[in-house]
Design a protein around this motif. Sequence first.
Motif, PDB file in Angstrom:
ATOM      1  N   VAL A  76       0.743  -1.152  -0.081  1.00 54.22           N
ATOM      2  CA  VAL A  76       0.088   0.111   0.073  1.00 54.22           C
ATOM      3  C   VAL A  76       0.995   1.068  -0.052  1.00 54.22           C
ATOM      4  O   VAL A  76       0.382   2.335  -0.304  1.00 54.22           O
ATOM      5  N   LEU A  77       2.264   1.125   0.248  1.00 52.08           N
ATOM      6  CA  LEU A  77       3.081   2.248   0.326  1.00 52.08           C
ATOM      7  C   LEU A  77       2.862   3.263  -1.265  1.00 52.08           C
ATOM      8  O   LEU A  77       2.952   4.535  -0.882  1.00 52.08           O
ATOM      9  N   PRO A  78       2.707   2.773  -2.181  1.00 49.44           N
ATOM     10  CA  PRO A  78       2.790   3.756  -3.361  1.00 49.44           C
ATOM     11  C   PRO A  78       1.239   4.424  -3.322  1.00 49.44           C
ATOM     12  O   PRO A  78       1.576   5.612  -3.742  1.00 49.44           O
ATOM     13  N   ARG A  79       0.211   3.811  -3.012  1.00 56.08           N
ATOM     14  CA  ARG A  79      -0.763   4.651  -2.605  1.00 56.08           C
ATOM     15  C   ARG A  79      -0.791   5.730  -1.881  1.00 56.08           C
ATOM     16  O   ARG A  79      -1.269   6.854  -1.753  1.00 56.08           O
ATOM     17  N   MET A  80       0.098   5.314  -0.523  1.00 57.95           N
ATOM     18  CA  MET A  80       0.051   6.257   0.576  1.00 57.95           C
ATOM     19  C   MET A  80       1.023   7.690  -0.062  1.00 57.95           C
ATOM     20  O   MET A  80       0.710   8.763   0.245  1.00 57.95           O
ATOM     21  N   LEU A  81       1.992   7.188  -0.987  1.00 56.51           N
ATOM     22  CA  LEU A  81       2.550   8.326  -1.425  1.00 56.51           C
ATOM     23  C   LEU A  81       1.741   9.273  -2.301  1.00 56.51           C
ATOM     24  O   LEU A  81       2.241  10.598  -2.281  1.00 56.51           O
ATOM     25  N   ASN A  82       1.031   9.029  -3.128  1.00 53.51           N
ATOM     26  CA  ASN A  82       0.194   9.669  -3.763  1.00 53.51           C
ATOM     27  C   ASN A  82      -0.636  10.305  -3.140  1.00 53.51           C
ATOM     28  O   ASN A  82      -1.017  11.610  -3.379  1.00 53.51           O
ATOM     29  N   VAL A  83      -1.115  10.018  -1.910  1.00 49.80           N
ATOM     30  CA  VAL A  83      -1.888  10.741  -0.861  1.00 49.80           C
ATOM     31  C   VAL A  83      -0.954  12.080  -0.214  1.00 49.80           C
ATOM     32  O   VAL A  83      -1.670  13.140  -0.462  1.00 49.80           O
ATOM     33  N   PHE A  84       0.159  11.628  -0.084  1.00 52.54           N
ATOM     34  CA  PHE A  84       0.994  12.559   0.377  1.00 52.54           C
ATOM     35  C   PHE A  84       1.049  13.892  -0.785  1.00 52.54           C
ATOM     36  O   PHE A  84       1.215  15.123  -0.210  1.00 52.54           O
ATOM     37  N   LYS A  85       1.181  13.786  -1.949  1.00 51.65           N
ATOM     38  CA  LYS A  85       1.269  14.686  -2.918  1.00 51.65           C
ATOM     39  C   LYS A  85       0.125  15.385  -2.965  1.00 51.65           C
ATOM     40  O   LYS A  85       0.297  16.667  -3.010  1.00 51.65           O
ATOM     41  N   VAL A  86      -1.082  14.830  -2.910  1.00 51.01           N
ATOM     42  CA  VAL A  86      -2.609  15.624  -2.979  1.00 51.01           C
ATOM     43  C   VAL A  86      -2.482  16.552  -1.888  1.00 51.01           C
ATOM     44  O   VAL A  86      -3.102  17.663  -1.903  1.00 51.01           O
ATOM     45  N   ARG A  87      -2.117  16.063  -0.582  1.00 54.00           N
ATOM     46  CA  ARG A  87      -2.169  16.825   0.771  1.00 54.00           C
ATOM     47  C   ARG A  87      -1.446  17.973   0.409  1.00 54.00           C
ATOM     48  O   ARG A  87      -1.712  19.009   0.957  1.00 54.00           O
ATOM     49  N   PHE A  88      -0.120  17.902   0.195  1.00 48.84           N
ATOM     50  CA  PHE A  88       0.892  18.941  -0.004  1.00 48.84           C
ATOM     51  C   PHE A  88       0.341  19.988  -0.813  1.00 48.84           C
ATOM     52  O   PHE A  88       0.405  21.280  -0.385  1.00 48.84           O
ATOM     53  N   ILE A  89      -0.058  19.575  -2.048  1.00 48.02           N
ATOM     54  CA  ILE A  89      -0.696  20.557  -2.992  1.00 48.02           C
ATOM     55  C   ILE A  89      -1.962  21.351  -2.497  1.00 48.02           C
ATOM     56  O   ILE A  89      -1.977  22.500  -2.666  1.00 48.02           O
ATOM     57  N   SER A  90      -2.724  20.636  -1.994  1.00 44.76           N
ATOM     58  CA  SER A  90      -3.920  21.480  -1.431  1.00 44.76           C
ATOM     59  C   SER A  90      -3.724  22.464  -0.224  1.00 44.76           C
ATOM     60  O   SER A  90      -4.169  23.472  -0.317  1.00 44.76           O
ATOM     61  N   TRP A  91      -2.794  21.917   0.613  1.00 44.62           N
ATOM     62  CA  TRP A  91      -2.507  22.761   1.824  1.00 44.62           C
ATOM     63  C   TRP A  91      -1.556  23.915   1.370  1.00 44.62           C
ATOM     64  O   TRP A  91      -1.948  25.149   1.610  1.00 44.62           O
ATOM     65  N   PHE A  92      -0.670  23.583   0.447  1.00 44.84           N
ATOM     66  CA  PHE A  92       0.224  24.911  -0.163  1.00 44.84           C
ATOM     67  C   PHE A  92      -0.578  25.997  -1.013  1.00 44.84           C
ATOM     68  O   PHE A  92      -0.641  26.982  -0.901  1.00 44.84           O
ATOM     69  N   SER A  93      -1.830  25.381  -1.746  1.00 48.29           N
ATOM     70  CA  SER A  93      -2.576  26.344  -2.465  1.00 48.29           C
ATOM     71  C   SER A  93      -3.515  27.128  -1.655  1.00 48.29           C
ATOM     72  O   SER A  93      -3.869  28.235  -2.095  1.00 48.29           O
ATOM     73  N   ILE A  94      -3.978  26.742  -0.367  1.00 45.09           N
ATOM     74  CA  ILE A  94      -4.643  27.795   0.466  1.00 45.09           C
ATOM     75  C   ILE A  94      -3.865  28.806   0.750  1.00 45.09           C
ATOM     76  O   ILE A  94      -4.273  30.058   0.889  1.00 45.09           O
ATOM     77  N   GLY A  95      -2.433  28.626   1.080  1.00 40.15           N
ATOM     78  CA  GLY A  95      -1.721  29.958   1.418  1.00 40.15           C
ATOM     79  C   GLY A  95      -1.381  30.733  -0.003  1.00 40.15           C
ATOM     80  O   GLY A  95      -1.582  31.985   0.316  1.00 40.15           O
ATOM     81  N   ILE A  96      -1.381  30.176  -1.094  1.00 42.13           N
ATOM     82  CA  ILE A  96      -1.461  31.113  -2.402  1.00 42.13           C
ATOM     83  C   ILE A  96      -2.691  31.803  -2.397  1.00 42.13           C
ATOM     84  O   ILE A  96      -2.586  33.096  -2.914  1.00 42.13           O
ATOM     85  N   VAL A  97      -3.807  31.010  -2.240  1.00 44.49           N
ATOM     86  CA  VAL A  97      -5.147  31.899  -2.399  1.00 44.49           C
ATOM     87  C   VAL A  97      -5.216  33.087  -1.369  1.00 44.49           C
ATOM     88  O   VAL A  97      -5.655  34.134  -1.870  1.00 44.49           O
ATOM     89  N   MET A  98      -4.866  32.657  -0.337  1.00 39.98           N
ATOM     90  CA  MET A  98      -5.091  33.953   0.724  1.00 39.98           C
ATOM     91  C   MET A  98      -3.987  34.871   0.320  1.00 39.98           C
ATOM     92  O   MET A  98      -4.495  36.132   0.606  1.00 39.98           O
ATOM     93  N   LEU A  99      -2.763  34.463  -0.044  1.00 41.45           N
ATOM     94  CA  LEU A  99      -2.005  35.724  -0.335  1.00 41.45           C
ATOM     95  C   LEU A  99      -2.252  36.662  -1.343  1.00 41.45           C
ATOM     96  O   LEU A  99      -2.251  37.905  -1.397  1.00 41.45           O
ATOM     97  N   LEU A 100      -3.044  35.960  -2.383  1.00 38.45           N
ATOM     98  CA  LEU A 100      -3.224  36.630  -3.869  1.00 38.45           C
ATOM     99  C   LEU A 100      -4.677  37.287  -3.699  1.00 38.45           C
ATOM    100  O   LEU A 100      -4.836  38.179  -4.433  1.00 38.45           O
ATOM    101  N   PHE A 101      -5.769  36.670  -2.946  1.00 38.86           N
ATOM    102  CA  PHE A 101      -6.953  37.272  -3.128  1.00 38.86           C
ATOM    103  C   PHE A 101      -7.568  37.498  -1.531  1.00 38.86           C
ATOM    104  O   PHE A 101      -8.769  37.896  -1.752  1.00 38.86           O
ATOM    105  N   GLY A 102      -6.918  37.146  -0.742  1.00 41.56           N
ATOM    106  CA  GLY A 102      -7.514  37.393   0.645  1.00 41.56           C
ATOM    107  C   GLY A 102      -7.938  38.938   0.912  1.00 41.56           C
ATOM    108  O   GLY A 102      -9.001  38.988   1.861  1.00 41.56           O
ATOM    109  N   VAL A 103      -7.233  39.702   0.703  1.00 40.06           N
ATOM    110  CA  VAL A 103      -7.618  41.317   0.837  1.00 40.06           C
ATOM    111  C   VAL A 103      -8.857  41.826  -0.228  1.00 40.06           C
ATOM    112  O   VAL A 103      -9.853  42.290   0.344  1.00 40.06           O
ATOM    113  N   SER A 104      -8.566  41.631  -1.276  1.00 43.14           N
ATOM    114  CA  SER A 104      -9.719  42.179  -2.446  1.00 43.14           C
ATOM    115  C   SER A 104     -10.920  41.233  -2.615  1.00 43.14           C
ATOM    116  O   SER A 104     -11.932  41.586  -2.870  1.00 43.14           O
ATOM    117  N   HIS A 105     -10.694  39.922  -2.233  1.00 44.35           N
ATOM    118  CA  HIS A 105     -11.942  38.867  -2.443  1.00 44.35           C
ATOM    119  C   HIS A 105     -12.369  37.918  -1.128  1.00 44.35           C
ATOM    120  O   HIS A 105     -11.979  36.826  -1.454  1.00 44.35           O
TER     121      HIS A 105
END
Length: 420
Positions: A76-105
Amino acid sequence: MSVLVNDRKNRLRVNVQAVLLVGALALAEQSVVLPVIVKHFSDSNTIVGIFASLLRGGAIIMQLYAAFNVRNEGLVLPRMLNVFKVRFISWFSIGIVMLLFGVSHPVQTLFLFSVGLFTFSFAAGFGAIYYQELMGKLFTPQYRGKLVADQQIFAGLLSIISVIGVSGYILETFEAPYSFAYIFLISSLVMGIGFLYFAPMKEMQKTNTDKSQKSFTSFIVSALKFVKTDKQLRIQIIGRFLSYAFMLMLPFIILQAKDKYHLSGSEIAILAAIQMLGAMVGNYFWGKLSFRGNDKAIALISFFINILGFTVLLFYQEMPAFYGIFFIMGASIDGSRLAFNNSLLSLAPEEHRPAYVAINNNITALGLFLSIPGGIILDKFGFTVLNIIAILLLIAGFFVSLKLKRNCRNFQEIMVKAPK
């Protein structure tokens, strides 16, 4: 027994990844920092409750499906590593969204924030099944209980450093929502380092599999039969669900303290650190009890100290009480998690372990959504009524957990096989 069982290198990789993940999440601590972030974008306590549930509760939605797909997988390790990739991207994207749009929208930011949190949590639903399968496969129960307690102690230490040294500084130095964006971006990088260190882990092939269910429907029917026929699994499920009664109150305690005492960013960070200190102190004792096979005692003590803390808060809401409740909740949350997760893995037969984990998590994790009715009760009836309801549910959970068995099903056999 495979040479990979209780392997020291695997233990180190599991520990480092878990510690860095918890330390990363501590920067946006879900019971202290997260409610403050959500409150910046919305005045509704119900919205705060929904976001708290998104982070915790999204993980359960796909667990039965994940368990069905992995039931006959040798690795199951290969599946676990794919989960890690999705979690990293989604968490990082929250920071980008707040940085770019948090004040204006702000409204759109809140929506995209919810999408990111849900994706992060949704991926964890798959990850929980794969991770528990790895933990059940690679470590014996007494070794696993001590390992998890050690994880949580070091994770608590890193979390205190993170929330005071980083979150507190950021919240004090930068204006919102930029401060929130920096918190998510930095924490995602810490999280990513842990994922990379975990990746080279070694996993042995699973031989005992369950090939009796050919369809997802038959798999669900079979999983539900386990609940019907296994009394200890029923007790486990009810007890674990009621242990989540703290979720009725969790996101709103910090808001109560903030409104009453006008807390600064650094003071909020200190409260979060106190909760983590409570987790560290508690885990020192939980590890010793779990190593002796007494997960039942951990569950009961966790219920008791939570009831005690909430009762004190019912009559006394000065700052010492808030310090105390966060300390107690840190210990009790980790205690309940360790006790019920370890007892479940000990209870489940190897070939049915994914099904046991999934059906348990899907039912009990309804408790993760208790912050939503908690927000509604708070808006309509106030903090005192909400507190009383939480106390009553915790008392019920304590009495249910008295029926748990002290030791796992094969504890005496495990004690012989486990390393000294």
